[in-house]
Scaffold this motif. Structure first.
Motif, PDB file in Angstrom:
ATOM      1  N   VAL A 115       0.843  -1.202   0.000  1.00 51.51           N
ATOM      2  CA  VAL A 115       0.000   0.000   0.000  1.00 51.51           C
ATOM      3  C   VAL A 115       0.872   1.244   0.000  1.00 51.51           C
ATOM      4  O   VAL A 115       0.598   2.216  -0.721  1.00 51.51           O
ATOM      5  CB  VAL A 115      -0.962  -0.003   1.208  1.00 51.51           C
ATOM      6  N   GLN A 210     -10.047   5.321   0.350  1.00 50.43           N
ATOM      7  CA  GLN A 210     -10.782   4.243  -0.308  1.00 50.43           C
ATOM      8  C   GLN A 210     -10.292   4.034  -1.732  1.00 50.43           C
ATOM      9  O   GLN A 210     -10.268   2.901  -2.231  1.00 50.43           O
ATOM     10  CB  GLN A 210     -12.285   4.550  -0.295  1.00 50.43           C
ATOM     11  N   MET A 213      -7.140   1.993  -1.406  1.00 54.72           N
ATOM     12  CA  MET A 213      -7.492   0.612  -1.084  1.00 54.72           C
ATOM     13  C   MET A 213      -8.062  -0.101  -2.314  1.00 54.72           C
ATOM     14  O   MET A 213      -7.751  -1.267  -2.578  1.00 54.72           O
ATOM     15  CB  MET A 213      -8.522   0.574   0.052  1.00 54.72           C
ATOM     16  N   HIS A 217      -6.466  -3.419  -4.140  1.00 51.17           N
ATOM     17  CA  HIS A 217      -7.270  -4.638  -4.264  1.00 51.17           C
ATOM     18  C   HIS A 217      -7.435  -5.028  -5.729  1.00 51.17           C
ATOM     19  O   HIS A 217      -7.304  -6.211  -6.094  1.00 51.17           O
ATOM     20  CB  HIS A 217      -8.630  -4.413  -3.613  1.00 51.17           C
ATOM     21  N   GLU A 224      -7.378  -8.247   1.353  1.00 51.36           N
ATOM     22  CA  GLU A 224      -8.403  -7.677   2.230  1.00 51.36           C
ATOM     23  C   GLU A 224      -8.070  -6.220   2.530  1.00 51.36           C
ATOM     24  O   GLU A 224      -6.960  -5.908   2.965  1.00 51.36           O
ATOM     25  CB  GLU A 224      -8.487  -8.467   3.546  1.00 51.36           C
ATOM     26  N   ARG A 225      -8.988  -5.336   2.282  1.00 52.54           N
ATOM     27  CA  ARG A 225      -8.769  -3.923   2.558  1.00 52.54           C
ATOM     28  C   ARG A 225      -8.692  -3.683   4.062  1.00 52.54           C
ATOM     29  O   ARG A 225      -9.138  -4.500   4.858  1.00 52.54           O
ATOM     30  CB  ARG A 225      -9.908  -3.079   1.963  1.00 52.54           C
TER      31      ARG A 225
END
Length: 266
Positions: A115, A210, A213, A217, A224-225
């Motif tokens: 991330v 978001q 994330m 993903h 899994e966020r």
């Protein structure tokens, strides 16, 4: 609701609480209700504890939002009882607060790394500050340049937790350098400000996180966020002293999300 947000009682609330209430009031009043179009049109006499409970069940998948909505309705209703005649008893007072399930999600180093890799520079710095200083997002958004000390970062904790100074580490220095260079031209008092130098808004930060994330993903980098707040829990869990700024063990345990390895007595 509309009269409540104009009231002196509302204006006495902290700026953060006012901001949250202002976010949820239109969501509450405009929520669709059979027979009355919107919840804001329902006569107070027809709103019962059961009514409120059914209304809150719409938000069971978002316990944080559900709690804010219940508190907003209850506060406005209590205020209305003091200023208007024939306002019935506050139905929220007869409801038990729904139990919040403690999160147990622990962010692994690999998950953090992927991330961090795709995150824009602003969020790279935010992630590192949240993890290394074990900070809530609101504490970072409120952070000003006078909290940057020779020894390290002074964290003014929210929710009654204990303030502390996180001593400089190479990673923390790098994160500070990233955000300093990024926002150098704004000349804002806030460290994590927007491009205009003003304090970042919750909804803006939510949508940006978001998006990060979603990209992680979609690209298959993350199965899994996770929430940004989980980074504080990772920081506490990974910290040698499990320091979170909380005054009680019960509060601290919310953020300890991996089994600790300890040395034997002898």
């Amino acid at each position: 609701m509309n009269e409540y947000k104009k009231s002196g009682q509302f204006k006495k609330l902290s700026k953060q609480v006012q901001y949250i209430r202002m976010l949820y009031i239109p969501k509450i009043t405009a929520s669709p209700v059979i027979g009355f179009v919107e919840f804001g049109n329902v006569p107070l006499s027809k709103i019962t504890p059961a009514t409120i409970k059914r209304f809150l069940e719409k938000f069971n998948d978002k316990p944080g939002a559900r709690d804010h909505i219940r508190k907003t309705i209850s506060s406005a209703w209590t205020w209305g009882r003091e200023y208007y005649d024939e306002v019935p008893r506050n139905p929220c007072l007869e409801l038990k607060a729904a139990p919040r399930t403690s999160r147990t999600r622990y962010i692994t180093d690999d998950e953090y790394a992927v991330v961090y890799y795709i995150a824009p520079s602003f969020w790279k710095a935010m992630m590192e500050f949240a993890y290394i200083c074990r900070a809530r997002r609101i504490e970072l958004v409120r952070m000003t340049h006078d909290q940057i000390l020779e020894k390290g970062i002074q964290l003014r904790r929210a929710k009654g937790s204990l303030d502390e100074i996180t001593l400089w580490t190479p990673r923390l220095k790098k994160a500070y350098q990233i955000i300093s260079e990024l926002r150098r031209e704004t000349k804002s008092d806030y460290l994590f400000c927007d491009t205009n130098g003003t304090q970042m808004k919750k909804d803006t930060l939510d949508s940006q996180w978001q998006k990060i994330m979603g990209q992680a993903h979609k690209d298959g980098l993350l199965e899994e966020r996770f929430n940004f707040h989980d980074l504080k829990a990772k920081g506490v869990s990974d910290h040698e002293g499990l320091i979170s700024g909380h005054k009680t063990l019960q509060a601290k345990q919310v953020y300890i999300r991996k089994t600790q390895e300890v040395k034997g007595t002898k």
